[in-house]
Design a protein around this motif. Structure first.
Motif, PDB file in Angstrom:
ATOM      1  N   GLN A   1       1.577   1.915  -3.510  1.00  0.00           N
ATOM      2  CA  GLN A   1       1.195   2.145  -3.811  1.00  0.00           C
ATOM      3  C   GLN A   1       0.903   3.756  -4.400  1.00  0.00           C
ATOM      4  O   GLN A   1       0.264   4.655  -5.211  1.00  0.00           O
ATOM      5  N   ASN A   2       1.131   3.958  -3.041  1.00  0.00           N
ATOM      6  CA  ASN A   2      -0.093   6.288  -2.634  1.00  0.00           C
ATOM      7  C   ASN A   2       2.126   5.921  -2.661  1.00  0.00           C
ATOM      8  O   ASN A   2       1.848   7.397  -3.435  1.00  0.00           O
ATOM      9  N   LEU A   3       3.203   5.385  -3.136  1.00  0.00           N
ATOM     10  CA  LEU A   3       4.484   6.650  -3.412  1.00  0.00           C
ATOM     11  C   LEU A   3       4.201   6.309  -4.642  1.00  0.00           C
ATOM     12  O   LEU A   3       4.289   7.795  -5.466  1.00  0.00           O
ATOM     13  N   GLY A   4       3.474   5.815  -5.569  1.00  0.00           N
ATOM     14  CA  GLY A   4       3.693   6.266  -6.908  1.00  0.00           C
ATOM     15  C   GLY A   4       2.214   6.959  -7.392  1.00  0.00           C
ATOM     16  O   GLY A   4       2.168   7.405  -8.150  1.00  0.00           O
ATOM     17  N   ARG A   5       1.789   7.177  -6.647  1.00  0.00           N
ATOM     18  CA  ARG A   5       0.020   7.871  -6.840  1.00  0.00           C
ATOM     19  C   ARG A   5       0.787   9.182  -7.319  1.00  0.00           C
ATOM     20  O   ARG A   5       1.374   9.817  -7.803  1.00  0.00           O
ATOM     21  N   LEU A   6       1.782   9.886  -5.428  1.00  0.00           N
ATOM     22  CA  LEU A   6       1.943  10.940  -5.581  1.00  0.00           C
ATOM     23  C   LEU A   6       3.351  11.361  -6.748  1.00  0.00           C
ATOM     24  O   LEU A   6       3.488  12.254  -7.335  1.00  0.00           O
ATOM     25  N   PHE A   7       4.377   9.526  -7.463  1.00  0.00           N
ATOM     26  CA  PHE A   7       5.782  10.304  -8.129  1.00  0.00           C
ATOM     27  C   PHE A   7       4.796  10.697  -9.560  1.00  0.00           C
ATOM     28  O   PHE A   7       5.533  11.626 -10.046  1.00  0.00           O
ATOM     29  N   LYS A   8       3.364  10.244 -10.047  1.00  0.00           N
ATOM     30  CA  LYS A   8       2.981  10.219 -10.988  1.00  0.00           C
ATOM     31  C   LYS A   8       2.045  12.226 -11.195  1.00  0.00           C
ATOM     32  O   LYS A   8       2.468  12.940 -12.217  1.00  0.00           O
ATOM     33  N   THR A   9       2.103  12.645  -9.654  1.00  0.00           N
ATOM     34  CA  THR A   9       1.430  14.016  -9.458  1.00  0.00           C
ATOM     35  C   THR A   9       2.836  14.750  -9.609  1.00  0.00           C
ATOM     36  O   THR A   9       2.498  15.790 -10.999  1.00  0.00           O
ATOM     37  N   ILE A  10       3.626  14.337  -8.938  1.00  0.00           N
ATOM     38  CA  ILE A  10       4.828  15.429  -9.113  1.00  0.00           C
ATOM     39  C   ILE A  10       5.723  15.022 -10.153  1.00  0.00           C
ATOM     40  O   ILE A  10       6.656  16.319  -9.954  1.00  0.00           O
ATOM     41  N   SER A  11       5.824  14.369 -10.689  1.00  0.00           N
ATOM     42  CA  SER A  11       6.995  14.380 -11.083  1.00  0.00           C
ATOM     43  C   SER A  11       7.198  15.030 -12.767  1.00  0.00           C
ATOM     44  O   SER A  11       6.547  16.008 -13.317  1.00  0.00           O
ATOM     45  N   THR A  12       8.417  15.558 -12.456  1.00  0.00           N
ATOM     46  CA  THR A  12       9.002  16.386 -14.183  1.00  0.00           C
ATOM     47  C   THR A  12       8.890  14.971 -15.437  1.00  0.00           C
ATOM     48  O   THR A  12       9.409  13.642 -14.911  1.00  0.00           O
TER      49      THR A  12
ATOM     50  N   ARG B   1       0.425  -1.220  -0.231  1.00  0.00           N
ATOM     51  CA  ARG B   1      -0.065   0.319  -0.162  1.00  0.00           C
ATOM     52  C   ARG B   1       0.749   1.384  -0.033  1.00  0.00           C
ATOM     53  O   ARG B   1       0.920   2.370  -0.475  1.00  0.00           O
ATOM     54  N   ALA B   2       1.801   1.294   0.840  1.00  0.00           N
ATOM     55  CA  ALA B   2       2.898   2.151   1.081  1.00  0.00           C
ATOM     56  C   ALA B   2       3.605   2.338  -0.838  1.00  0.00           C
ATOM     57  O   ALA B   2       3.804   3.527  -0.831  1.00  0.00           O
TER      58      ALA B   2
ATOM     59  N   ILE C   1      13.450  -2.209  -3.290  1.00  0.00           N
ATOM     60  CA  ILE C   1      12.451  -2.442  -2.306  1.00  0.00           C
ATOM     61  C   ILE C   1      11.726  -3.952  -2.457  1.00  0.00           C
ATOM     62  O   ILE C   1      11.610  -4.485  -2.379  1.00  0.00           O
ATOM     63  N   ALA C   2      10.796  -3.016  -3.625  1.00  0.00           N
ATOM     64  CA  ALA C   2       9.789  -3.569  -4.503  1.00  0.00           C
ATOM     65  C   ALA C   2       9.960  -5.230  -4.795  1.00  0.00           C
ATOM     66  O   ALA C   2       9.471  -5.332  -6.043  1.00  0.00           O
ATOM     67  N   PHE C   3      11.104  -4.275  -5.381  1.00  0.00           N
ATOM     68  CA  PHE C   3      11.416  -5.741  -6.304  1.00  0.00           C
ATOM     69  C   PHE C   3      11.209  -7.299  -6.912  1.00  0.00           C
ATOM     70  O   PHE C   3      10.586  -8.061  -7.710  1.00  0.00           O
ATOM     71  N   VAL C   4      11.392  -7.441  -5.446  1.00  0.00           N
ATOM     72  CA  VAL C   4      10.486  -9.031  -4.651  1.00  0.00           C
ATOM     73  C   VAL C   4       9.899  -9.141  -3.896  1.00  0.00           C
ATOM     74  O   VAL C   4      10.259  -8.093  -2.670  1.00  0.00           O
ATOM     75  N   ASN C   5       8.897  -9.331  -3.997  1.00  0.00           N
ATOM     76  CA  ASN C   5       7.933  -9.592  -3.209  1.00  0.00           C
ATOM     77  C   ASN C   5       7.934 -10.160  -2.109  1.00  0.00           C
ATOM     78  O   ASN C   5       8.216 -11.374  -2.358  1.00  0.00           O
TER      79      ASN C   5
END
Length: 312
Positions: free
Chosen positions: A155-166, A152-153, A248-252
């Motif tokens: 997923q939320n970081l992905g949402r943030l990245f999509k919003t602020i990424s240049t 979940r963390a 970190i996410a590379f292997v669940n």
């Protein structure tokens, strides 16, 4: 520092890798290649063929526990089972990443001329990524391993990245997600120890991702010259943080539980594994050399890349 326009960037400007290439010419070549070498996985692959007994779902040397004390205690059947779960987890990660990439590409072309080859190729790449995500999902469904969503963390970081990424940050993240997996898949599809279906999936992905990497590299070179200084600095930091998250996410870690292993022990041994560190750094080597050449790996960003374990 004077910010350069995009027109200036193709008018004799160069970076450490040489003259920048014309954006439209690059896109036209990629469109021509796409017309000749694109695949429909639903038709290209035999989804009904049974899995072959005794074959791996991922090359054993690329399985996270390879060479650890725990690996040496495992029997062959359990090792193959772990490879199946890790293949499913990587396919799940690939879907998550490609959903992010597609959104970033749409943002990139939102205000650009829809008639340009550059935009037409971006739309072609989005088509490719849609097919890849469906292909990965079908591969997961075909086996006994589950879908492995990111935390979940993340997923939320992905949402943030999509919003602020240049824009340069978006293309740096694109390359990170594509090139490490591409390196592993180039070892996978010719490996006759691996299941035929998995080899077919990785072959399609490698062929089509080669174009995506070219598109992203050429655009990132342009952006690291033409973007404002604040955007360049922001890219260095955000790309380093994305590298840390990616590693970190590379292997669940749930794969270890589902393969009948002690999760805490497995995670600890993977973190201590020199072989695993070498695999991840080898998979990143071409990318980090490129990013270093064009000025991404500097300052805080470089320290974050080192902390991720992807940069030696």
């Amino acid at each position: 520092m004077t910010t350069l326009t995009e027109a200036d960037a193709v008018d004799g400007l160069r970076d450490a890798l040489g003259l920048l290439k014309d954006r439209e010419q690059v896109a036209e070549r990629l469109l021509a290649s796409s017309a000749k070498h694109s695949f429909d996985p639903d038709k290209e692959l035999d989804w009904d063929a049974p899995f072959e007994d005794g074959k791996w779902f991922w090359p054993p040397e690329l399985v996270s526990l390879y060479g650890t004390p725990l690996w040496k205690r495992m029997g062959e059947e359990q090792r193959i089972l772990l490879s199946q779960h890790e293949a499913a987890a990587l396919a799940s990660l690939g879907i998550w990443f490609e959903l992010i990439l597609m959104q970033l590409l749409v943002r990139h072309i939102y205000d650009k001329a829809a008639t340009s080859a550059h935009v037409r190729y971006a739309l072609t790449e989005i088509e490719d990524e849609c097919r890849h995500s469906k292909m990965f999902a079908r591969l997961i469904s075909r086996g006994d391993a589950p879908w492995y969503p990111v935390s979940r963390a993340h997923q939320n970081l992905g949402r943030l990245f999509k919003t602020i990424s240049t824009t340069p940050g978006s293309f740096t993240a694109t390359l990170l997600g594509e090139e490490v997996l591409d390196w592993m898949q180039r070892l996978t599809f010719p490996d006759e120890r691996v299941q035929t279906l998995v080899r077919g999936v990785t072959r399609i992905h490698v062929v089509e991702e080669a174009r995506h990497v070219r598109y992203a590299r050429e655009e990132l070179r342009r952006q690291m010259i033409t973007a404002p200084r604040w955007s360049q600095e922001f890219t260095r930091v955000t790309s380093g943080e994305f590298a840390r998250i990616f590693s970190i996410a590379f292997v669940n870690p749930e794969v270890y539980t589902n393969a009948g292993l002690d999760r805490a022990e497995a995670v600890a041994q993977v973190r201590a594994s020199g072989h695993r560190r070498e695999v991840m750094q080898n998979g990143s080597k071409k990318l980090t050399a490129f990013l270093d050449d064009i000025g991404v790996l500097r300052g805080v960003g470089r320290r974050l890349w080192k902390a991720s374990g992807l940069l030696a």
